[in-house]
Design a protein around this motif. Structure first.
Motif, PDB file in Angstrom:
ATOM      1  N   ARG A  25       0.847  -1.201   0.000  1.00 46.00           N
ATOM      2  CA  ARG A  25       0.000   0.000   0.000  1.00 46.00           C
ATOM      3  C   ARG A  25       0.884   1.253   0.000  1.00 46.00           C
ATOM      4  O   ARG A  25       0.648   2.187  -0.766  1.00 46.00           O
ATOM      5  CB  ARG A  25      -0.911  -0.017   1.220  1.00 46.00           C
ATOM      6  N   SER A  28       2.654   1.643  -3.382  1.00 46.73           N
ATOM      7  CA  SER A  28       1.693   2.069  -4.401  1.00 46.73           C
ATOM      8  C   SER A  28       1.407   3.557  -4.276  1.00 46.73           C
ATOM      9  O   SER A  28       1.378   4.287  -5.277  1.00 46.73           O
ATOM     10  CB  SER A  28       0.406   1.256  -4.250  1.00 46.73           C
ATOM     11  N   GLU A  29       1.205   4.016  -3.064  1.00 46.79           N
ATOM     12  CA  GLU A  29       0.967   5.450  -2.825  1.00 46.79           C
ATOM     13  C   GLU A  29       2.188   6.274  -3.222  1.00 46.79           C
ATOM     14  O   GLU A  29       2.057   7.337  -3.826  1.00 46.79           O
ATOM     15  CB  GLU A  29       0.616   5.701  -1.359  1.00 46.79           C
ATOM     16  N   ALA A  31       4.466   5.546  -5.452  1.00 42.65           N
ATOM     17  CA  ALA A  31       4.580   5.562  -6.910  1.00 42.65           C
ATOM     18  C   ALA A  31       3.568   6.533  -7.510  1.00 42.65           C
ATOM     19  O   ALA A  31       3.888   7.290  -8.428  1.00 42.65           O
ATOM     20  CB  ALA A  31       4.382   4.163  -7.477  1.00 42.65           C
ATOM     21  N   ARG A  32       2.350   6.507  -6.995  1.00 40.99           N
ATOM     22  CA  ARG A  32       1.307   7.387  -7.513  1.00 40.99           C
ATOM     23  C   ARG A  32       1.661   8.855  -7.251  1.00 40.99           C
ATOM     24  O   ARG A  32       1.575   9.690  -8.143  1.00 40.99           O
ATOM     25  CB  ARG A  32      -0.050   7.054  -6.910  1.00 40.99           C
ATOM     26  N   SER A  33       2.074   9.185  -6.042  1.00 43.81           N
ATOM     27  CA  SER A  33       2.393  10.579  -5.726  1.00 43.81           C
ATOM     28  C   SER A  33       3.628  11.038  -6.491  1.00 43.81           C
ATOM     29  O   SER A  33       3.691  12.188  -6.921  1.00 43.81           O
ATOM     30  CB  SER A  33       2.574  10.778  -4.224  1.00 43.81           C
ATOM     31  N   GLN A  34       4.573  10.135  -6.691  1.00 47.67           N
ATOM     32  CA  GLN A  34       5.778  10.470  -7.452  1.00 47.67           C
ATOM     33  C   GLN A  34       5.402  10.787  -8.895  1.00 47.67           C
ATOM     34  O   GLN A  34       5.884  11.761  -9.468  1.00 47.67           O
ATOM     35  CB  GLN A  34       6.755   9.296  -7.401  1.00 47.67           C
ATOM     36  N   SER A  35       4.512   9.999  -9.453  1.00 43.52           N
ATOM     37  CA  SER A  35       4.071  10.213 -10.828  1.00 43.52           C
ATOM     38  C   SER A  35       3.308  11.535 -10.942  1.00 43.52           C
ATOM     39  O   SER A  35       3.530  12.308 -11.878  1.00 43.52           O
ATOM     40  CB  SER A  35       3.186   9.052 -11.264  1.00 43.52           C
ATOM     41  N   GLU A  36       2.426  11.804  -9.993  1.00 44.17           N
ATOM     42  CA  GLU A  36       1.673  13.054  -9.999  1.00 44.17           C
ATOM     43  C   GLU A  36       2.594  14.253  -9.808  1.00 44.17           C
ATOM     44  O   GLU A  36       2.435  15.276 -10.454  1.00 44.17           O
ATOM     45  CB  GLU A  36       0.607  13.031  -8.900  1.00 44.17           C
ATOM     46  N   GLN A  59      10.910   4.832 -10.613  1.00 49.52           N
ATOM     47  CA  GLN A  59       9.666   4.119 -10.873  1.00 49.52           C
ATOM     48  C   GLN A  59       9.915   2.622 -11.052  1.00 49.52           C
ATOM     49  O   GLN A  59       9.178   1.795 -10.524  1.00 49.52           O
ATOM     50  CB  GLN A  59       8.962   4.685 -12.100  1.00 49.52           C
ATOM     51  N   THR A  62      10.699   1.083  -7.643  1.00 42.72           N
ATOM     52  CA  THR A  62       9.476   0.931  -6.845  1.00 42.72           C
ATOM     53  C   THR A  62       8.652  -0.240  -7.348  1.00 42.72           C
ATOM     54  O   THR A  62       8.141  -1.040  -6.561  1.00 42.72           O
ATOM     55  CB  THR A  62       8.642   2.231  -6.872  1.00 42.72           C
TER      56      THR A  62
END
Length: 124
Positions: A25, A28-29, A31-36, A59, A62
């Motif tokens: 979890r 995943s968070e 990776a998502r925040s890094q992408s955003e 990325q 991760t």
């Protein structure tokens, strides 16, 4: 194996499963925040190749961590199923008992040391 010992292994596996789910979890968070973050800070501006390479590496790293955690989680789930089926602690390859010391070190293992070594070498 005694029922109390089996329940101890079950508790250890359940705790490990909880930790792995939490790790996944978190990754995943992240990776998502890094992408955003990367998309928001660049705003369509040209990206220096070094920045792009660094972002790609982070990325991929991760994602690799997430794959490893998922593999471990699958092995934990398999071990819990083996407890329920009554064959936990029995080597899936040779049918011999897995020593308790090995199970304490790697509670989700399905192979005795001899079979695990052979598996790593690609032997049968």
């Amino acid at each position: 194996m005694k029922k109390e010992e089996l329940e101890g292994f079950r508790r250890d596996l359940l705790a490990l499963r909880e930790r792995l789910v939490g790790n996944m979890r978190y990754l995943s968070e992240a990776a998502r925040s890094q992408s955003e973050e990367n998309g928001a800070t660049r705003g369509g501006a040209p990206i220096h190749p070094a920045e792009s390479g660094s972002d790609n590496y982070e990325q991929e790293f991760t994602m690799s961590l997430m794959e490893n955690e998922n593999r471990s989680l699958e092995m934990v789930e398999h071990a819990l199923k083996r407890i329920d089926e009554g064959n936990y602690g029995i080597c899936e390859a040779c049918g011999e008992r897995i020593p308790k010391a090995r199970l304490k070190a790697i509670p989700f293992t399905a192979l005795c040391l001899k079979c695990a070594e052979a598996d790593e070498k690609g032997e049968e």
